[in-house]
Design a protein around this motif. Sequence first.
Motif, PDB file in Angstrom:
ATOM      1  N   ALA A  80      -5.889  61.726 -87.982  1.00 35.07           N
ATOM      2  CA  ALA A  80      -7.162  62.443 -88.035  1.00 35.07           C
ATOM      3  C   ALA A  80      -7.867  62.420 -86.681  1.00 35.07           C
ATOM      4  N   ALA A  81      -7.853  61.273 -86.025  1.00 36.58           N
ATOM      5  CA  ALA A  81      -8.467  61.179 -84.698  1.00 36.58           C
ATOM      6  C   ALA A  81      -7.750  62.086 -83.713  1.00 36.58           C
ATOM      7  N   LYS A  82      -6.437  62.183 -83.838  1.00 34.48           N
ATOM      8  CA  LYS A  82      -5.671  63.071 -82.962  1.00 34.48           C
ATOM      9  C   LYS A  82      -5.979  64.534 -83.263  1.00 34.48           C
ATOM     10  N   ALA A  83      -6.165  64.889 -84.528  1.00 29.89           N
ATOM     11  CA  ALA A  83      -6.523  66.264 -84.893  1.00 29.89           C
ATOM     12  C   ALA A  83      -7.868  66.655 -84.274  1.00 29.89           C
ATOM     13  N   ALA A  84      -8.848  65.746 -84.352  1.00 26.54           N
ATOM     14  CA  ALA A  84     -10.164  66.015 -83.761  1.00 26.54           C
ATOM     15  C   ALA A  84     -10.048  66.171 -82.250  1.00 26.54           C
ATOM     16  N   TRP A  85      -9.204  65.358 -81.655  1.00 25.84           N
ATOM     17  CA  TRP A  85      -8.978  65.427 -80.210  1.00 25.84           C
ATOM     18  C   TRP A  85      -8.360  66.767 -79.807  1.00 25.84           C
ATOM     19  N   PHE A  86      -7.353  67.197 -80.580  1.00 27.34           N
ATOM     20  CA  PHE A  86      -6.698  68.483 -80.288  1.00 27.34           C
ATOM     21  C   PHE A  86      -7.669  69.648 -80.469  1.00 27.34           C
ATOM     22  N   LEU A  87      -8.505  69.598 -81.503  1.00 21.92           N
ATOM     23  CA  LEU A  87      -9.450  70.680 -81.742  1.00 21.92           C
ATOM     24  C   LEU A  87     -10.367  70.872 -80.539  1.00 21.92           C
ATOM     25  N   GLU A  88     -10.864  69.773 -80.008  1.00 25.86           N
ATOM     26  CA  GLU A  88     -11.756  69.853 -78.849  1.00 25.86           C
ATOM     27  C   GLU A  88     -10.997  70.316 -77.603  1.00 25.86           C
ATOM     28  N   LYS A  89      -9.757  69.828 -77.440  1.00 26.80           N
ATOM     29  CA  LYS A  89      -8.925  70.244 -76.309  1.00 26.80           C
ATOM     30  C   LYS A  89      -8.620  71.734 -76.350  1.00 26.80           C
ATOM     31  N   SER A  90      -8.592  72.293 -77.575  1.00 24.97           N
ATOM     32  CA  SER A  90      -8.240  73.710 -77.758  1.00 24.97           C
ATOM     33  C   SER A  90      -9.486  74.592 -77.807  1.00 24.97           C
ATOM     34  N   LYS A  91     -10.540  74.156 -77.138  1.00 23.03           N
ATOM     35  CA  LYS A  91     -11.791  74.904 -77.014  1.00 23.03           C
ATOM     36  C   LYS A  91     -12.546  75.021 -78.336  1.00 23.03           C
ATOM     37  N   GLY A  92     -12.257  74.116 -79.255  1.00 28.74           N
ATOM     38  CA  GLY A  92     -12.990  74.076 -80.514  1.00 28.74           C
ATOM     39  C   GLY A  92     -14.162  73.119 -80.409  1.00 28.74           C
ATOM     40  N   PRO A  93     -14.956  72.992 -81.473  1.00 30.58           N
ATOM     41  CA  PRO A  93     -16.107  72.093 -81.446  1.00 30.58           C
ATOM     42  C   PRO A  93     -15.701  70.633 -81.559  1.00 30.58           C
ATOM     43  N   SER A  94     -16.602  69.769 -81.149  1.00 27.81           N
ATOM     44  CA  SER A  94     -16.422  68.343 -81.381  1.00 27.81           C
ATOM     45  C   SER A  94     -16.798  68.038 -82.830  1.00 27.81           C
ATOM     46  N   VAL A  95     -15.955  67.285 -83.537  1.00 31.87           N
ATOM     47  CA  VAL A  95     -16.237  66.978 -84.949  1.00 31.87           C
ATOM     48  C   VAL A  95     -16.300  65.473 -85.145  1.00 31.87           C
ATOM     49  N   ASP A  96     -17.159  65.056 -86.073  1.00 32.93           N
ATOM     50  CA  ASP A  96     -17.337  63.637 -86.366  1.00 32.93           C
ATOM     51  C   ASP A  96     -16.430  63.162 -87.496  1.00 32.93           C
ATOM     52  N   THR A  97     -16.129  64.064 -88.427  1.00 39.05           N
ATOM     53  CA  THR A  97     -15.396  63.686 -89.636  1.00 39.05           C
ATOM     54  C   THR A  97     -14.246  64.655 -89.873  1.00 39.05           C
ATOM     55  N   VAL A  98     -13.111  64.117 -90.301  1.00 44.69           N
ATOM     56  CA  VAL A  98     -11.931  64.927 -90.630  1.00 44.69           C
ATOM     57  C   VAL A  98     -11.551  64.642 -92.076  1.00 44.69           C
ATOM     58  N   ILE A  99     -11.453  65.695 -92.878  1.00 47.58           N
ATOM     59  CA  ILE A  99     -11.060  65.552 -94.284  1.00 47.58           C
ATOM     60  C   ILE A  99      -9.792  66.368 -94.516  1.00 47.58           C
ATOM     61  N   ALA A 100      -8.793  65.729 -95.096  1.00 50.29           N
ATOM     62  CA  ALA A 100      -7.523  66.406 -95.388  1.00 50.29           C
ATOM     63  C   ALA A 100      -7.366  66.556 -96.894  1.00 50.29           C
ATOM     64  N   VAL A 101      -7.005  67.750 -97.334  1.00 53.38           N
ATOM     65  CA  VAL A 101      -6.729  67.991 -98.752  1.00 53.38           C
ATOM     66  C   VAL A 101      -5.419  68.759 -98.870  1.00 53.38           C
ATOM     67  N   THR A 102      -4.676  68.498 -99.915  1.00 47.15           N
ATOM     68  CA  THR A 102      -3.464  69.269-100.167  1.00 47.15           C
ATOM     69  C   THR A 102      -3.838  70.516-100.975  1.00 47.15           C
ATOM     70  N   GLU A 103      -2.919  71.450-100.993  1.00 49.06           N
ATOM     71  CA  GLU A 103      -3.158  72.695-101.718  1.00 49.06           C
ATOM     72  C   GLU A 103      -3.398  72.438-103.203  1.00 49.06           C
ATOM     73  N   SER A 104      -2.760  71.409-103.736  1.00 55.29           N
ATOM     74  CA  SER A 104      -2.892  71.118-105.170  1.00 55.29           C
ATOM     75  C   SER A 104      -4.326  70.747-105.553  1.00 55.29           C
ATOM     76  N   VAL A 105      -5.130  70.280-104.574  1.00 56.98           N
ATOM     77  CA  VAL A 105      -6.526  69.962-104.866  1.00 56.98           C
ATOM     78  C   VAL A 105      -7.280  71.224-105.262  1.00 56.98           C
ATOM     79  N   PHE A 106      -7.022  72.340-104.556  1.00 53.74           N
ATOM     80  CA  PHE A 106      -7.661  73.607-104.911  1.00 53.74           C
ATOM     81  C   PHE A 106      -7.256  74.025-106.329  1.00 53.74           C
ATOM     82  N   GLU A 107      -5.982  73.811-106.666  1.00 56.35           N
ATOM     83  CA  GLU A 107      -5.527  74.152-108.011  1.00 56.35           C
ATOM     84  C   GLU A 107      -6.262  73.306-109.056  1.00 56.35           C
ATOM     85  N   ASP A 108      -6.428  72.014-108.766  1.00 59.05           N
ATOM     86  CA  ASP A 108      -7.152  71.137-109.688  1.00 59.05           C
ATOM     87  C   ASP A 108      -8.604  71.595-109.853  1.00 59.05           C
TER      88      ASP A 108
END
Length: 321
Positions: free
Chosen positions: A57-85
Motif C-alpha cells: 500500500a505504501a508503494k502504491a501511494a508512492w507510485f501514484l505521487e510519482k505518476s503526477k497523481g495526488p498525495s494520499v494518506d490512506t490506501v484501501i484495497a477491495v476485491t471485485e467480490s466485495v462489490f458483488e456482496d
Amino acid sequence: MIVDLNDGYIGKSEVHDVYQTDYQLKETIEPPEEIAIMSKRWFLRDSNYSPNFPTSAAKAAWFLEKSKGPSVDTVIAVTESVFEDVLTSVGPVRLPGFSQDITSDNFNTLFTYVIEAKLSGTDDPKKILKKFVPIFEKNLLKNGDYKKLASLVAKDIKERRIMAYSKAPDIEAFFERAGLSGELNVPSEKEDYLQIVHTNIGGNKSDRYVSENVKHDSFINYKGEIENELTIEKKHNWNFNTELNWFETIKSFGFEEITEPVKEVMGRGKNVTFTRIYVPIGSKLISINSTPVLDYIEPPVQTKTDSDNGMTYFFVRMEVE
C-alpha cells in the motif's frame, strides 16, 4: 478510485484507469526480481508485490505521487467480490444506456465483458466503472440494508477481501485492531509458519475459475528437526456451461457475441501464477516432486529471501490449463 474525505464525509470521488496513471510515469523504476521477469519497468499496476499489505500500500501511494497523481494518506484495497456482496444489500443498479439492472449475479460477467471487449473504445475502456460508481454510491446511501451490509463487510474483512493502510499512526493502529491492516504475521524464533501467495501473471481473469487443494503434514525427524511435506493441487474449472452463462448474461443486455480473445481474458485462458511459499527464515528445500509443466524452469523451485519481512520463501511458476 481517489476519494476526498472531510471530517468523515465524502467530498470529491474520481475513478481512474491505472494504465492512464502509469502513462504519466516517465522515470524508469527498477522492479523487484520476480516482476523483472515480466517487465524491466515498475508501475503502479504492479505495486501489490508484497504479501505484507502495508508494504504494498505504501508503494502504491508512492507510485501514484510519482505518476503526477495526488498525495494520499490512506490506501484501501477491495476485491471485485466485495462489490458483488454489497450489491446484495443495496439492490439492483440501473445504468443509463443499459436495458437491464446490474445485480450481484451479473456484475462480474457484464463488467469484465464490456471492459475487455473495449466497447467504450480503447482510450477509455473502463468508462462503465466511471458511470457505475456514482450511482452505486447514491443507492448505497439511500437503499442500503446496513445490518446486512455490516455482516457482509465483517466477512470480507475476515477473508482479507478488504484491507486498509494509513500513513497516520493512529488510523493505522485502528486498522490493525479492526483486522484490516493485512499485515504479514512474521513467525518468532523456533516457530513454524506457512503462507502461500499466488500472483497471476497470465493477463486474464482465470483465478475466478481455479480451485486449490493444499495438503500439509509436519514431522519431527530423528535429529529433532521439523520437516514439512506440502502438496499444492490446482484445477481450472472453466467449462462450456460457464461460456453459456456468459453469453446468456451479455445477451440479456443486448450484446450478441463474445470473441475468442475476449473469452480467453474473461477466464477461459490458461491460469499462470508466480507462487511464493513463505516459511521461517533459514528453511531449506529437501526435495521436489513436480508435474512436467515445471520442468522447463531451472531449478523448478527456487529458494529466496524476503529481506523486507525477514522470511524465506520458495518461488515457483505454476500453470493450469
